[in-house]
Design a protein around this motif. Structure first.
Motif, PDB file in Angstrom:
ATOM      1  N   PRO A   2     -34.228   8.439 -23.771  1.00 36.47           N
ATOM      2  CA  PRO A   2     -33.287   9.144 -22.757  1.00 36.47           C
ATOM      3  C   PRO A   2     -33.890  10.170 -21.810  1.00 36.47           C
ATOM      4  CG  PRO A   2     -32.751   9.892 -24.903  1.00 36.47           C
ATOM      5  CD  PRO A   2     -34.028   8.894 -25.125  1.00 36.47           C
ATOM      6  N   CYS A   3     -33.094  10.127 -20.449  1.00 32.11           N
ATOM      7  CA  CYS A   3     -33.798  10.874 -19.424  1.00 32.11           C
ATOM      8  C   CYS A   3     -33.088  12.200 -19.381  1.00 32.11           C
ATOM      9  CB  CYS A   3     -33.589  10.258 -18.370  1.00 32.11           C
ATOM     10  SG  CYS A   3     -33.855  11.024 -16.683  1.00 32.11           S
ATOM     11  N   ALA A   4     -33.926  13.344 -19.340  1.00 25.09           N
ATOM     12  CA  ALA A   4     -32.953  14.607 -19.236  1.00 25.09           C
ATOM     13  C   ALA A   4     -32.489  14.745 -17.772  1.00 25.09           C
ATOM     14  CB  ALA A   4     -33.862  15.815 -19.666  1.00 25.09           C
ATOM     15  N   LEU A   5     -31.209  15.177 -17.664  1.00 24.35           N
ATOM     16  CA  LEU A   5     -30.627  15.337 -16.425  1.00 24.35           C
ATOM     17  C   LEU A   5     -30.559  17.080 -16.150  1.00 24.35           C
ATOM     18  CD1 LEU A   5     -27.576  12.986 -16.416  1.00 24.35           C
ATOM     19  CD2 LEU A   5     -29.994  12.629 -15.189  1.00 24.35           C
ATOM     20  N   PRO A   6     -30.761  17.459 -14.704  1.00 27.81           N
ATOM     21  CA  PRO A   6     -30.788  18.837 -14.517  1.00 27.81           C
ATOM     22  C   PRO A   6     -29.464  19.427 -14.333  1.00 27.81           C
ATOM     23  CG  PRO A   6     -31.361  17.546 -12.496  1.00 27.81           C
ATOM     24  CD  PRO A   6     -31.295  16.469 -13.619  1.00 27.81           C
ATOM     25  N   PHE A   7     -28.241  18.964 -14.947  1.00 24.70           N
ATOM     26  CA  PHE A   7     -27.161  19.300 -14.906  1.00 24.70           C
ATOM     27  C   PHE A   7     -26.456  18.940 -16.123  1.00 24.70           C
ATOM     28  CE2 PHE A   7     -27.074  15.415 -12.569  1.00 24.70           C
ATOM     29  CZ  PHE A   7     -26.115  14.911 -12.962  1.00 24.70           C
ATOM     30  N   ASN A   8     -25.374  19.803 -16.638  1.00 25.05           N
ATOM     31  CA  ASN A   8     -24.643  19.326 -17.745  1.00 25.05           C
ATOM     32  C   ASN A   8     -23.459  18.959 -17.417  1.00 25.05           C
ATOM     33  OD1 ASN A   8     -26.795  19.789 -19.283  1.00 25.05           O
ATOM     34  ND2 ASN A   8     -26.182  22.374 -19.244  1.00 25.05           N
ATOM     35  N   HIS A   9     -22.697  19.403 -16.390  1.00 25.74           N
ATOM     36  CA  HIS A   9     -21.252  19.195 -16.059  1.00 25.74           C
ATOM     37  C   HIS A   9     -21.202  18.628 -14.946  1.00 25.74           C
ATOM     38  CE1 HIS A   9     -21.240  21.777 -19.462  1.00 25.74           C
ATOM     39  NE2 HIS A   9     -19.943  22.061 -19.244  1.00 25.74           N
ATOM     40  N   LEU A  10     -20.028  17.878 -14.649  1.00 28.03           N
ATOM     41  CA  LEU A  10     -19.483  17.397 -13.307  1.00 28.03           C
ATOM     42  C   LEU A  10     -18.180  17.716 -12.976  1.00 28.03           C
ATOM     43  CD1 LEU A  10     -20.679  13.501 -14.067  1.00 28.03           C
ATOM     44  CD2 LEU A  10     -21.808  15.040 -12.571  1.00 28.03           C
ATOM     45  N   HIS A  11     -17.748  17.682 -11.584  1.00 25.76           N
ATOM     46  CA  HIS A  11     -16.411  17.724 -11.267  1.00 25.76           C
ATOM     47  C   HIS A  11     -16.308  16.147 -11.037  1.00 25.76           C
ATOM     48  CE1 HIS A  11     -15.067  21.623 -10.554  1.00 25.76           C
ATOM     49  NE2 HIS A  11     -16.311  22.191  -9.894  1.00 25.76           N
ATOM     50  N   VAL A  12     -14.870  15.805 -11.271  1.00 25.69           N
ATOM     51  CA  VAL A  12     -14.719  14.373 -11.190  1.00 25.69           C
ATOM     52  C   VAL A  12     -13.382  14.129 -10.297  1.00 25.69           C
ATOM     53  CG1 VAL A  12     -14.037  12.387 -12.410  1.00 25.69           C
ATOM     54  CG2 VAL A  12     -15.933  13.676 -13.008  1.00 25.69           C
ATOM     55  N   TRP A  13     -13.304  13.433  -9.283  1.00 24.79           N
ATOM     56  CA  TRP A  13     -11.924  13.087  -8.650  1.00 24.79           C
ATOM     57  C   TRP A  13     -11.685  11.669  -8.948  1.00 24.79           C
ATOM     58  CZ3 TRP A  13     -16.109  16.061  -7.025  1.00 24.79           C
ATOM     59  CH2 TRP A  13     -15.815  17.152  -6.526  1.00 24.79           C
ATOM     60  N   TYR A  14     -10.227  11.405  -8.836  1.00 27.60           N
ATOM     61  CA  TYR A  14      -9.691  10.128  -9.112  1.00 27.60           C
ATOM     62  C   TYR A  14      -9.184   9.592  -7.821  1.00 27.60           C
ATOM     63  CZ  TYR A  14     -10.011  12.105 -14.013  1.00 27.60           C
ATOM     64  OH  TYR A  14     -10.335  12.500 -15.091  1.00 27.60           O
ATOM     65  N   LYS A  15      -9.082  10.168  -6.724  1.00 30.05           N
ATOM     66  CA  LYS A  15      -8.904   9.302  -5.416  1.00 30.05           C
ATOM     67  C   LYS A  15      -9.679  10.306  -4.355  1.00 30.05           C
ATOM     68  CE  LYS A  15      -4.390  11.694  -4.803  1.00 30.05           C
ATOM     69  NZ  LYS A  15      -3.063  11.450  -4.699  1.00 30.05           N
ATOM     70  N   VAL A  16      -9.744   9.311  -3.257  1.00 27.24           N
ATOM     71  CA  VAL A  16     -10.551   9.912  -2.106  1.00 27.24           C
ATOM     72  C   VAL A  16      -9.837   9.197  -0.896  1.00 27.24           C
ATOM     73  CG1 VAL A  16     -12.398   8.470  -2.114  1.00 27.24           C
ATOM     74  CG2 VAL A  16     -12.641  10.557  -0.944  1.00 27.24           C
ATOM     75  N   HIS A  17      -9.710  10.281   0.204  1.00 31.16           N
ATOM     76  CA  HIS A  17      -9.029   9.684   1.623  1.00 31.16           C
ATOM     77  C   HIS A  17     -10.202   9.270   2.361  1.00 31.16           C
ATOM     78  CE1 HIS A  17      -5.377  10.713   0.264  1.00 31.16           C
ATOM     79  NE2 HIS A  17      -5.623  12.024  -0.024  1.00 31.16           N
ATOM     80  N   LEU A  18     -10.475   8.033   2.664  1.00 31.50           N
ATOM     81  CA  LEU A  18     -11.659   7.297   3.706  1.00 31.50           C
ATOM     82  C   LEU A  18     -10.794   7.439   4.956  1.00 31.50           C
ATOM     83  CD1 LEU A  18     -13.593   4.983   1.284  1.00 31.50           C
ATOM     84  CD2 LEU A  18     -13.968   7.494   1.810  1.00 31.50           C
ATOM     85  N   GLN A  19     -11.413   7.642   5.905  1.00 31.68           N
ATOM     86  CA  GLN A  19     -11.069   7.622   7.252  1.00 31.68           C
ATOM     87  C   GLN A  19     -12.347   7.088   8.125  1.00 31.68           C
ATOM     88  OE1 GLN A  19      -9.598  11.071   9.176  1.00 31.68           O
ATOM     89  NE2 GLN A  19      -8.021   9.875  10.220  1.00 31.68           N
ATOM     90  N   GLN A  20     -12.322   6.076   8.870  1.00 29.26           N
ATOM     91  CA  GLN A  20     -13.311   5.711   9.748  1.00 29.26           C
ATOM     92  C   GLN A  20     -12.926   5.929  11.479  1.00 29.26           C
ATOM     93  OE1 GLN A  20     -13.058   1.505   8.546  1.00 29.26           O
ATOM     94  NE2 GLN A  20     -12.135   0.806  10.480  1.00 29.26           N
ATOM     95  N   THR A  21     -13.713   5.355  12.210  1.00 33.41           N
ATOM     96  CA  THR A  21     -13.472   5.680  13.495  1.00 33.41           C
ATOM     97  C   THR A  21     -13.062   4.255  14.063  1.00 33.41           C
ATOM     98  OG1 THR A  21     -15.551   5.135  14.211  1.00 33.41           O
ATOM     99  CG2 THR A  21     -15.249   7.376  14.040  1.00 33.41           C
ATOM    100  N   SER A  22     -12.154   4.316  15.292  1.00 32.72           N
ATOM    101  CA  SER A  22     -11.680   3.127  15.696  1.00 32.72           C
ATOM    102  C   SER A  22     -13.027   2.264  16.355  1.00 32.72           C
ATOM    103  CB  SER A  22     -10.709   3.509  16.785  1.00 32.72           C
ATOM    104  OG  SER A  22     -10.482   2.552  17.849  1.00 32.72           O
TER     105      SER A  22
END
Length: 195
Positions: free
Chosen positions: A3-23
């Motif tokens: 196993p690989c050690a990660l430099p963090f223990n916790h995550l913020h998690v989101w269940y949706k995101v709004h994506l917007q692109q240019t015309s």
């Protein structure tokens, strides 16, 4: 390999995101944002509700001008931001709180047929779930900034659709899809430039 050690223990998690692109025709304008879901399994969505997105895979190509060149379609499964452990300094320039990541599952765009990457009847690209020999989906963690646009897909059933498929399991049990280039006019113009 262990196993690989990660430099963090916790995550913020989101269940949706709004994506917007240019015309496509006027980069100073932005059409309405599209909500993209990454909902884990629950009583309503037995297999989760994970939307498809278009991501940038090559820095030399910019969405929407380059169309699918330098881009691909993936299924978005997790939006996360690592948290720097209390009492520790970030190991690189900037804080973990500024590092937004996405876990994705990969899809392949079907090879060109007669010089085109589209289905003859629908004129839509065909997507196939990327599966190695062990039949588990190929996943990856990418910087969130690679996400460019929401992508609408349509299951490709063939002559007969399985009657057991429904809105909560069709993405799980279908392996081939059409990329809906007619989803909106901006997406249509962008894809038309590269197909």
């Amino acid at each position: 390999m262990g196993p690989c050690a990660l430099p963090f223990n916790h995550l913020h998690v989101w269940y949706k995101v709004h994506l917007q692109q240019t015309s496509y025709h006027d980069h100073s304008k932005a059409p309405p944002a599209q909500t993209t879901n990454t909902i884990p399994p629950n009583c309503k969505w037995e297999h989760g509700h994970y939307d498809m997105v278009l991501i940038q895979t090559d820095d030399h190509y910019k969405w929407p001008d380059s169309g699918l060149n330098g881009h691909t379609i993936v299924q978005l499964h997790l939006i996360m931001c690592p948290l720097t452990p209390k009492g520790h300094q970030a190991l690189y320039c900037g804080d973990w709180e500024d590092t937004f990541l996405a876990y994705i599952e990969c899809f392949d765009i079907a090879p060109q047929l007669n010089g085109k990457q589209v289905d003859h009847a629908t004129q839509m690209p065909i997507l196939k779930r990327a599966l190695p020999a062990n039949a588990l989906p190929i996943g990856d963690v990418i910087p969130f900034k690679q996400l460019c646009s929401f992508a609408s897909v349509i299951p490709r059933f063939g002559a007969v659709a399985d009657h057991q498929l429904n809105k909560s399991n069709v993405m799980k049990y279908t392996s081939t899809f059409f990329l809906n280039r007619y989803f909106d006019k901006e997406f249509y113009y962008a894809l038309s430039s590269s197909l």
